[in-house]
Write a protein that holds these residues in place. Structure first.
Motif, short mmCIF file in Angstrom:
data_model
loop_
_atom_site.label_atom_id
_atom_site.label_comp_id
_atom_site.label_asym_id
_atom_site.label_seq_id
_atom_site.Cartn_x
_atom_site.Cartn_y
_atom_site.Cartn_z
N SER A 12 0.83 -1.22 0.00
CA SER A 12 0.00 0.00 0.00
C SER A 12 0.86 1.26 0.00
N GLU A 13 1.97 1.22 0.73
CA GLU A 13 2.86 2.38 0.74
C GLU A 13 3.53 2.57 -0.61
N HIS A 14 3.97 1.48 -1.23
CA HIS A 14 4.58 1.59 -2.56
C HIS A 14 3.59 2.14 -3.58
N ALA A 15 2.31 1.76 -3.45
CA ALA A 15 1.29 2.25 -4.39
C ALA A 15 1.19 3.77 -4.33
N ARG A 16 1.53 4.36 -3.19
CA ARG A 16 1.50 5.80 -3.03
C ARG A 16 2.85 6.45 -3.36
N SER A 17 3.92 5.81 -2.92
CA SER A 17 5.24 6.43 -3.09
C SER A 17 5.95 6.02 -4.37
N ARG A 18 5.53 4.89 -4.96
CA ARG A 18 6.13 4.41 -6.22
C ARG A 18 5.02 3.99 -7.19
N PRO A 19 4.03 4.85 -7.45
CA PRO A 19 2.85 4.40 -8.21
C PRO A 19 3.16 3.95 -9.63
N LYS A 20 4.19 4.51 -10.26
CA LYS A 20 4.48 4.20 -11.66
C LYS A 20 5.62 3.20 -11.83
N VAL A 21 6.23 2.77 -10.72
CA VAL A 21 7.34 1.81 -10.80
C VAL A 21 6.77 0.43 -11.12
N THR A 22 7.44 -0.29 -12.02
CA THR A 22 7.00 -1.64 -12.37
C THR A 22 7.25 -2.59 -11.22
N ALA A 23 6.19 -3.20 -10.74
CA ALA A 23 6.29 -4.14 -9.61
C ALA A 23 6.40 -5.57 -10.08
N VAL A 24 5.67 -5.92 -11.15
CA VAL A 24 5.54 -7.31 -11.59
C VAL A 24 5.62 -7.40 -13.11
N VAL A 25 6.38 -8.39 -13.57
CA VAL A 25 6.40 -8.76 -14.99
C VAL A 25 6.18 -10.27 -15.07
N ASP A 26 5.16 -10.69 -15.80
CA ASP A 26 4.87 -12.11 -15.98
C ASP A 26 4.33 -12.30 -17.38
N GLY A 27 5.20 -12.74 -18.31
CA GLY A 27 4.78 -12.85 -19.70
C GLY A 27 4.43 -11.48 -20.24
N SER A 28 3.23 -11.35 -20.78
CA SER A 28 2.80 -10.06 -21.34
C SER A 28 2.23 -9.13 -20.27
N LEU A 29 2.03 -9.65 -19.07
CA LEU A 29 1.46 -8.84 -18.00
C LEU A 29 2.53 -7.99 -17.33
N ARG A 30 2.28 -6.69 -17.24
CA ARG A 30 3.17 -5.76 -16.56
C ARG A 30 2.32 -4.91 -15.63
N LEU A 31 2.69 -4.88 -14.35
CA LEU A 31 1.91 -4.16 -13.36
C LEU A 31 2.78 -3.17 -12.62
N THR A 32 2.28 -1.93 -12.49
CA THR A 32 2.93 -0.97 -11.61
C THR A 32 2.50 -1.29 -10.17
N TYR A 33 3.13 -0.61 -9.22
CA TYR A 33 2.74 -0.84 -7.84
C TYR A 33 1.31 -0.41 -7.57
N SER A 34 0.87 0.67 -8.19
CA SER A 34 -0.52 1.08 -7.97
C SER A 34 -1.48 0.06 -8.58
N GLU A 35 -1.14 -0.49 -9.74
CA GLU A 35 -1.99 -1.51 -10.36
C GLU A 35 -1.99 -2.80 -9.55
N LEU A 36 -0.83 -3.19 -9.04
CA LEU A 36 -0.75 -4.39 -8.22
C LEU A 36 -1.59 -4.23 -6.95
N ASP A 37 -1.51 -3.07 -6.34
CA ASP A 37 -2.28 -2.81 -5.13
C ASP A 37 -3.78 -2.92 -5.41
N ALA A 38 -4.23 -2.39 -6.53
CA ALA A 38 -5.65 -2.45 -6.89
C ALA A 38 -6.09 -3.89 -7.12
N ARG A 39 -5.24 -4.67 -7.79
CA ARG A 39 -5.58 -6.09 -8.04
C ARG A 39 -5.64 -6.87 -6.72
N VAL A 40 -4.71 -6.61 -5.83
CA VAL A 40 -4.70 -7.31 -4.55
C VAL A 40 -5.94 -6.96 -3.74
N SER A 41 -6.40 -5.71 -3.81
CA SER A 41 -7.63 -5.32 -3.11
C SER A 41 -8.82 -6.08 -3.65
#
Length: 489
Positions: A12-41
């Motif tokens: 949750s903190e990374h989603a605020r402080s690093r919203p545009k940083v790439t958190a996850v890469v899996d095949g064609s899927l690429r998620l920023t920290y804000s996107e990962l946080d939303a998916r986890v919610s």
């Protein structure tokens, strides 16, 4: 709760402080920290709708995937316990895990061993689970609550689920961040199994520092090369023969592996990569650890030039070498490696008697023998009970012996490790028969019950198994049947 910090809180903190940083890469899927946080919610909402709450269990049956990290973080948000199972196990082994853990939800990929276990209540589409979920307000979760369960230590024939809390995992990550000198642009390739603490500990340290986790289903040397080049990977889960395989796959320098800041290994490897000067890499990734301590208990990188080849303890733990009566042995004497501190596990799931035994005298008893050297560093001697190390996998003789003895023609069996040029050790079965059975038949019988890497590669037939009391006399068996190369030897 103002002093509590869970894995979910870190996200949750990374989603605020690093919203545009790439958190996850899996095949064609690429998620920023804000996107990962939303998916986890959303995922937490979907799991909650299926009855997952505080103390409930969620099981993953599948290969490496971003789904593993998302499920772990969602369980952290709910106060639930997440377990990534060893997908390489047999149907019988997986059935035991399912029955032992009694998960509220099983998220699974369709593969041969899992298919006979599946029911309509299981979820075989992680993506659909994420999409159907709706975020909701959730009560705060104590960071001391168990969040990750990893099955380990099958010394008695069946494994136990070691439970680790957010507090323990984050404390371990901090130690690893220091010794590996990880920085925010750190990119880790999750090519080792995420049901092993060795891969998981780097995955979570990368999450904690705000780096990028790249996922691939399993180890493939060519694919590792491609991903290192494409994603500018800093580190991957690579040891020994895996390094050699990657070097061979890139023999013609098709891929640029220079982003890989790694341990020096060979002239060919060092030319392809960038040898790293962090304490972790300078010490050849050395130390002593186990799942129950969060990964690493001691680091050779904290003790350059040490007398003890396991190094010194993490700054967040204490280590003692204890005698059977709980007293500390003198320097230079061998005893059991025992520990306590911030990175230690919360016990085994549903094993009250074992937990009491392992935590006696106020210390976690690792089950391994060690020695405190004159400079204060630790030497790992070996397991108190017998263990075989084949490649990067632990094989417990009791587990293979149980499978062998279930064959109607087997009167008794014992399992030892023998030196192997490729795998360091290979599994050898010593079998006393009461009927007719061939080597091939016994090997296939074991393969039907256990993961393929646990099957015997060699079988010797004998009239009877030598004993020490009720247990096999493994020393005599090693001497008679060529055993050796055990961990710590």
């Amino acid at each position: 709760m103002i002093h509590s910090l869970t894995l979910s809180d870190v996200l949750s903190e990374h989603a605020r402080s690093r919203p545009k940083v790439t958190a996850v890469v899996d095949g064609s899927l690429r998620l920023t920290y804000s996107e990962l946080d939303a998916r986890v919610s959303r995922l937490a909402g979907a799991l909650a709708a299926r009855g997952v709450g505080e103390g409930e269990r969620v099981l993953w049956l599948g290969q490496n995937s971003h789904a593993v990290l998302e499920l772990l973080l969602a369980c952290s948000r709910l106060g639930a316990l997440f377990c990534p199972a060893n997908w390489r196990q047999s149907t019988d082994e997986l059935r035991f895990v399912v029955e032992d853990l009694s998960p509220r939800v099983v998220v699974w990929e369709r593969f041969e061993a899992a298919a006979p276990l599946a029911t309509d209540a299981w979820v075989d589409d992680h993506a659909a689970l994420v999409e159907e979920g709706r975020p909701s307000d959730l009560p705060p979760v104590d960071d001391g609550a168990p969040v990750l369960a990893l099955y380990t230590a099958a010394f008695e024939g069946r494994p136990n689920a070691a439970m680790l809390s957010s507090a323990a995992l984050l404390a371990h990550s901090m130690s690893l961040l220091v010794v590996r000198q990880m920085e925010p642009d750190f990119t880790f390739l999750n090519n080792g199994p995420l049901f092993h603490v060795g891969t998981m500990m780097f995955c979570l340290a990368t999450l904690q520092i705000g780096g990028t986790n790249v996922f691939t289903p399993s180890f493939d040397a060519e694919e590792v090369c491609r991903l290192v080049d494409a994603e500018k990977v800093t580190q991957a889960f690579l040891f020994g023969q895996m390094i050699d395989a990657v070097a061979a796959a890139n023999a013609e320098r098709k891929y640029d592996l220079s982003s890989l800041r790694f341990v020096s290994h060979s002239a060919e490897w060092d030319e392809m990569t960038t040898p790293d000067d962090s304490p972790w890499c300078r010490s050849k990734m050395g130390g002593y650890g186990q799942t129950e301590v969060g990964g690493m208990l001691t680091f050779l990188g904290l003790a350059p030039g040490a007398a003890g080849f396991a190094g010194r303890p993490s700054p967040l733990v204490q280590v003692r070498i204890l005698a059977p009566d709980g007293s500390e042995v003198a320097q230079g004497e061998v005893g059991e490696i025992c520990a306590r501190g911030k990175t230690l596990f919360s016990g085994y799931f549903a094993r009250p008697e074992l937990n009491a035994l392992k935590s006696r005298y106020g210390w976690h008893h690792t089950g391994d023998l060690g020695r405190r050297e004159q400079d204060g560093t630790i030497t790992f001697i070996g397991p108190k009970l017998r263990m075989i190390k084949s490649g990067n996998e632990n094989v417990y003789p009791a587990e293979v012996e149980r499978a062998l003895r279930s064959h109607p023609a087997v009167a008794d069996a014992a399992v030892i490790g023998v030196p192997d040029e490729r795998w360091h050790q290979a599994v050898k079965a010593v079998v006393a028969l009461k009927g007719e059975a061939s080597v091939e038949e016994l090997v296939e019988h074991v393969r039907g019950q256990l993961a393929a890497y646990k099957r015997p590669r060699h079988v010797d037939f004998v009239e009877s198994i030598p004993k020490k009391g009720f247990a096999p006399d493994y020393d005599a068996l090693d001497l008679a049947h060529g055993g050796g190369n055990y961990p710590g030897a």
